[in-house]
Structure formats: C-alpha cells, structure tokens
Design an enzyme around this catalytic site. Structure first.
Site, mmCIF file in Angstrom:
data_model
loop_
_atom_site.group_PDB
_atom_site.id
_atom_site.type_symbol
_atom_site.label_atom_id
_atom_site.label_comp_id
_atom_site.label_asym_id
_atom_site.label_seq_id
_atom_site.Cartn_x
_atom_site.Cartn_y
_atom_site.Cartn_z
ATOM 1 N N LYS A 1 0.811 -1.206 0.000
ATOM 2 C CA LYS A 1 0.000 0.000 0.000
ATOM 3 C C LYS A 1 0.851 1.265 0.000
ATOM 4 C CE LYS A 1 -4.249 -2.030 1.709
ATOM 5 N NZ LYS A 1 -5.254 -2.162 2.785
ATOM 6 N N ARG B 1 -3.379 -10.217 5.005
ATOM 7 C CA ARG B 1 -3.843 -10.295 3.613
ATOM 8 C C ARG B 1 -2.727 -9.756 2.726
ATOM 9 N NH1 ARG B 1 -6.453 -6.907 -0.066
ATOM 10 N NH2 ARG B 1 -8.016 -7.932 -1.404
#
Length: 283
Positions: free
Chosen positions: A222, A258
C-alpha cells in the site's frame, strides 16, 4: 461432563486460526487493481495464480472483482459477478483452501457463496448494503468486517471511531443471525484514514483485539509504505515494508494477514510464530 460445543464455521474452515498467523492470498480479477490490475483477468490466468498462491502456503484465497483503491470507479454488480463467478466455479472443485469473496454487494456475495465461496470479506463492514449480513447468515458464512470511512478526518481518535463503527457492524451481524464466533475484524489500513492514522491504527491493534474477535490486517504494497521510502516506489517494490508491517501486526494481535506475496510472508511469519507461539508453531 457436558459435551464441548461444536466448532464454529470459522474454526472448521480455518482450523489453525489462533494457533499460527494465517496468510490470505490476494487474487484480484480486475483490470484496475492498484498493484496487479489486469494480470489475472480471465479464468486461466486466475487459476494459475490461485495455484501459485496455494503452493506458496496461502491458507485462504480472497477473490475480488472490483478495485477499492483510492479513486476507483464503482463497478455494477453484474459486471463484478461476471469477473468473479467463473473463477470461483473453476477453482472450487480442486481447491484445498477456503475462498473469501471480497465484496460489499449483497447480490455478489449471494452469487459467490452459491458458486462455492465460503467467507464474505466486506470492506464496508456490512454497512454499505446491510442485507449482505442476511446473505452470509443464510449460507452459514463467516464475515470479515472492515472499518472504512467515506473521507478521512485527521482530527479523529481513529481507534475510538473504529470501535463505534464495529459496534454498528456487530449489531447488524447479530440481528442477521451471524454468530460472534464467525466474525473477524479488520482495521482497514489504507482506507478512510490519514497517513498518521494508518500508523496509529497499527500501533493500537491490541485495543481492537481487546474487543474479543480475531483480527485481519492488510498492508500489502500500500501507498502508506511508499511514503516511508527514500525514493518513489511502485507497489511491487514494497515487499520489505509489507513484511515488516505484517510481522509487526502479528506481534500486536493480528491472526490473519492479507498479502500479494505469499511465500515471503509465510517464511517471515514462521519466525514470528516460533517466537510468539512456540507451543503451536511446530505443529
């Protein structure tokens, strides 16, 4: 002596939950995912990636048909289903791990569960389309409830906001008939928060864990990791930061991470579990 209660659906699907840090492999079948958009569109490409993720040690496959990256374009339910349903149907007959459907749409969750998915992963915490909770309950599907906001507010106590958000989500789940034992919470790192709040949410994971539910954390590749680099980085160049964030999350209470890069995380988390969960890490 009274008999032990039967295991929850979540325990049945993920028998190692709580014994080790589990890895959820990301399988985006979208053209516009921030990290791997378009690489796994189509059944054959998705099947090959699913096989690779499982071979690397993924405990769950998370399949999504709509990008939720900042600035993403909403996708109609019919298009989302056209992307995910053929993939789920192709994978289910030979799959050795459960599939979670990454959607906030009740109709997509319903179709995916009928096709063979067994977990619902809702980035809007059952609040965008509350009927998704009824769908999950009808199928006996555990739910992953993620914290989210339409806009960030840097003045918020973000953990207090999460706690209020999760109270609403848990109320929706309970009224629909989803057992508490089939609920996982996700602090939503990368969603609806300022950069400082993302870090604060990670730092204060034990407070969220204190609500009494398993935690899933997803920081993989991210942009908040990119801000910590000395140079501009593409999502694929953020592996080391992803592993660092997820190992930290594991030490602070995350049960599931995840990720895009399964093999590297499995190896790192083995070390974490050997230190933090020595009685179970060898099993």
């Amino acid at each position: 002596m009274s008999a032990s209660p039967p295991p929850s659906r979540l325990q049945t699907l993920l028998p190692d939950l709580g014994r080790r840090t589990l890895v959820m492999g990301i399988l985006n079948v979208t053209p516009d995912s921030f990290s791997d958009g378009g690489r796994f569109e189509g059944v054959e490409a998705a099947r090959a990636q699913a096989d690779a993720l499982i071979a690397e040690g993924a405990h769950i496959l998370d399949i999504g048909g709509e990008s939720t990256r900042p600035g993403h374009a909403p996708v109609p339910a019919a298009e989302e289903q056209a992307r995910v349903l053929p993939v789920i149907a192709a994978l289910v007959p030979d799959l050795s791990v459960p599939i979670s459907i990454d959607t906030y749409k009740a109709s997509t969750a319903e179709a995916a569960l009928k096709a063979g998915a067994t977990i619902v992963n809702d980035v809007w915490g059952l609040q965008r389309e509350p009927d998704i909770a009824r769908v999950a309950a009808a199928h006996g599907a555990p739910v992953i409830v993620m914290h989210n906001r339409e806009t960030s507010d840097p003045d918020l106590d973000i953990v207090a906001d999460m706690q209020r958000f999760f109270e609403r989500s848990l109320d929706i789940a309970r009224r629909a008939g989803i057992p508490d034992a089939d609920i996982v919470l996700d602090p939503g790192i990368g969603f609806g928060k300022s950069w400082d709040q993302h870090l604060e949410a990670l730092r204060r994971l034990p407070e969220i864990r204190g609500l009494g539910y398993p935690l899933l954390v997803g920081v993989s590749r991210k942009s908040l990791l990119g801000r910590l680099h000395d140079r501009e980085t593409a999502p694929r160049d953020r592996l080391v930061g992803s592993i660092a964030a997820h190992v930290l999350a594991g030490t602070l209470g995350a049960d599931i991470v995840r990720v895009h890069d399964v093999a590297q995380h499995v190896e790192a988390l083995r070390v974490l579990d050997a230190v933090m969960r020595p009685d179970t890490a060898r099993g």
